[in-house]
Write an enzyme that holds these catalytic residues in place. Sequence first.
Site: not given
Length: 179
Positions: A37, A128, A160
Site C-alpha cells: 500500500k 482501521s 495487527g
Amino acid sequence: MFHATTILVVRKKGQVIIAGDGQVSMGQTIVKAKANKLRRLDDGKIIAGFAGSTADAFKLFDLFEKKLKEYGGQFVRSAVELAKDWRSDKVLRNLEALLLVANKDKTFVISGSGDVLEPDADVHAIGSGGPYALAAGRALCENTDMDAKQIAQTAMKIAGDICVYTNGNISFEELESNK
C-alpha cells in the site's frame, strides 16, 4: 469494494519511515494478505500510503503524482491542489480513501473532504488500525530509544494484534529527513 488499512508514518532522529500492513479485505473476508500500500513518488523524494478503497487509492496516487509534476515537486502546493480537486470534482468526490504522504520535512493526511492535515506529532496513522498504531507509535517514540523503523515495526505489530483488518505483513519505505 476492497478495503486496505493501516498506514503509519514515524519521524525520529533524521529518519522518516512509512509502514503499511498487507491486508486487503472485502467485508469480513481477507482477499489479499501481502498487498503493498506504499509508493515512492517524485523520484523517491516522497513516500505515500493509502487506506480505503484500493482502486480509489491507486487513482489518488496517480493524481498526486501529476500534481507534483505540474507544480515542480512543490509538496505542500501539490497536496493542497489535490485536495481541492478531490473535493470539488463530481467523480473524484466519490473516491473512498485517505492518503498519508511524507517528504523529508513534512507529513500530511489528504482527504476527499478537502483536508490537508499536518499532524502535531512526529507519528501519524490512518486506516482501521490507525488509532492503535498511532497510540503505540507515540508511546514508543516518547518513551524508548528505538529508532523510527523499530517504532514503526512494533507499532504496526501491536495494531495487527488488535485490529481484525490489519495483519502482520508489514512493508516499509524510508527517507532521510533534515531534522
